[in-house]
Motif scaffolding. Structure first.
Motif: not given
Length: 66
Positions: A20-32, A34-46
């Motif tokens: 539920l937290l992940w659904t409502f909050v989604g991406k927290l500030p500090g999560d990394i 990157f999107k370049k062209g058709n490549v997307q990288f997401y790392f939820p460190i925070v």
């Protein structure tokens, strides 16, 4: 033997709350992210750190009642 079902219920509730937290909050500030062209990288460190702290507190509290 009666402790195991209680532990499984608590773990299930923890997973529901995290979902539920992940659904409502989604991406927290500090999560990394990157999107370049058709490549997307997401790392939820925070998000990972927050989930780790919450789980540590829950398991600490469970350990106190044993």
């Amino acid at each position: 033997m009666t402790e195991f079902p209680k532990l499984m219920i608590v773990i299930g509730i923890v997973f529901i709350l995290i979902g539920l937290l992940w659904t409502f909050v989604g991406k927290l500030p500090g999560d990394i992210s990157f999107k370049k062209g058709n490549v997307q990288f997401y790392f939820p460190i925070v998000t990972s750190i927050v989930v780790s702290i919450v789980l540590s507190l829950i398991f600490y509290i469970i350990g106190k009642f044993r």
